[in-house]
Structure formats: structure tokens, C-alpha cells
Write an enzyme that holds these catalytic residues in place. Sequence first.
Site, PDB file in Angstrom:
ATOM      1  N   GLY A 115       0.838  -1.190   0.000  1.00 56.98           N
ATOM      2  CA  GLY A 115       0.000   0.000   0.000  1.00 56.98           C
ATOM      3  C   GLY A 115       0.877   1.245   0.000  1.00 56.98           C
ATOM      4  N   GLN A 161       2.698  10.031   1.311  1.00 59.56           N
ATOM      5  CA  GLN A 161       4.006   9.357   1.397  1.00 59.56           C
ATOM      6  C   GLN A 161       4.940   9.758   0.263  1.00 59.56           C
ATOM      7  OE1 GLN A 161       2.115   5.287   2.153  1.00 59.56           O
ATOM      8  NE2 GLN A 161       4.019   5.169   3.318  1.00 59.56           N
ATOM      9  N   LEU A 185       6.027   1.799   4.451  1.00 61.44           N
ATOM     10  CA  LEU A 185       7.148   2.184   3.586  1.00 61.44           C
ATOM     11  C   LEU A 185       7.814   3.470   4.085  1.00 61.44           C
ATOM     12  CD1 LEU A 185       5.704   1.375   0.044  1.00 61.44           C
ATOM     13  CD2 LEU A 185       7.386   0.060   1.361  1.00 61.44           C
ATOM     14  N   HIS A 192      -4.995   1.159   7.326  1.00 62.35           N
ATOM     15  CA  HIS A 192      -3.661   1.753   7.462  1.00 62.35           C
ATOM     16  C   HIS A 192      -3.478   2.887   6.443  1.00 62.35           C
ATOM     17  CE1 HIS A 192       0.915   1.193   7.895  1.00 62.35           C
ATOM     18  NE2 HIS A 192       0.787   2.002   6.863  1.00 62.35           N
ATOM     19  N   GLU A 193      -3.866   2.621   5.182  1.00 65.31           N
ATOM     20  CA  GLU A 193      -3.705   3.645   4.137  1.00 65.31           C
ATOM     21  C   GLU A 193      -4.675   4.808   4.358  1.00 65.31           C
ATOM     22  OE1 GLU A 193      -1.104   3.447   2.434  1.00 65.31           O
ATOM     23  OE2 GLU A 193      -0.732   1.381   3.040  1.00 65.31           O
ATOM     24  N   HIS A 204      -3.297   7.239   6.721  1.00 67.16           N
ATOM     25  CA  HIS A 204      -2.287   8.143   6.145  1.00 67.16           C
ATOM     26  C   HIS A 204      -2.926   9.443   5.638  1.00 67.16           C
ATOM     27  CE1 HIS A 204       1.632   6.235   6.144  1.00 67.16           C
ATOM     28  NE2 HIS A 204       1.158   5.091   5.680  1.00 67.16           N
TER      29      HIS A 204
END
Length: 176
Positions: A49, A54, A99, A140-141, A144
Site C-alpha cells: 500500500g 508518502q 514504507l 492503514h492507508e 495516512h
Amino acid sequence: MHAMTIKPILMHPDPRLKKICEPVTEFNKSLAELADDMLETMYDAPGIGLAGPQIGVMKRIFVIDCVKEDDVAPDPMVIINPEITHSSEELGVYEEGCLSIPNQFAEVTRPKIIRLKWQDLDGAEYEDEFDDLWSTCMQHEFDHLNGKLFIDYLKPLKRQMITRKMQKYKREQARG
Ligand code: NI
């Protein structure tokens, strides 16, 4: 034709990873190119992902592909303007990584099943249910896009330890 580009991934701590992202309002060619670049960057990393912030794009978009098995076809998804419309009371635990926080992993407890509404690259609306790893990764994404990282779910001491390791990692990277 657009040549796909691998973008540099921002590393925690970075103020851009703590910001709330803006909704996507224009569903045009440059959005499609951004999604291509994000998928290329995610697969290259490799990761399952990657969210806009990011790579410094403060928009509500992420890409995801939780297929891990080598003998199963990739299943890339581009998720734009997502909303979680339902979360199960039942919880699930996964060891998560990010990441933007390389080499650091920790167990995070989240709802096991979610319903998600989102738009695709043409602005068409979808709603579907996700469970287990897909659910965890979607959440999780999604986080973000609201400036939240998986380490924000950890106890303060553990979070500070990971942040200190990342500060050291970034200093070492900067020295080359
Ligand atoms: Ni992440």
C-alpha cells in the site's frame, strides 16, 4: 504515453506525514498518471500500500495490492476519497509495517471487517466490504490521509523508540 516514474518515499518523521489531506476534485489525466506512478513506486519498494502524502501529494488517494502469493495475479486498486462506512466490532491483529517507517514492525489491533466507499480514477463511486489483511491495509492507508501512522496506535515508549531509530536512519541516509 506517460512513462511511469518511481517517486521518492518520505520517511517518518516528516511533517507532511502528519497532515490531513484534501479531497480529490479533478478526475483528469494527471490524476491517472499520479496513480500509475504510485503503483510503480509501491511495487518497486516493494510494498502492499502507498498513500499520496508518502510521496508528498497531499490528496485523498492511495494505491493498494494485498496479493502476496507469487502464483496469484496482482490486484492493484486505486482508492480515491475513501470513507469507512462500517467497522466490525470483531477485531483483528496484524503485524504492520510502513514504507515510510522501514524495518520497523509492530502488532496493531483494528476492526476485522470494514465497509469502504470510494471513487475510481473516473470519479465513479464504489462500496465494498474488506476483511483480514485487505481490511487492515485499507485502514492503514486511510489513516495516512488523516496524518495518522500505525505507530500512533502503539504505547508512547514504543512509538518514541521507533521514532528515534528513524531519526538515526535518516541521518545515516543523509550522510550516504
Ligand atoms: Ni504506511
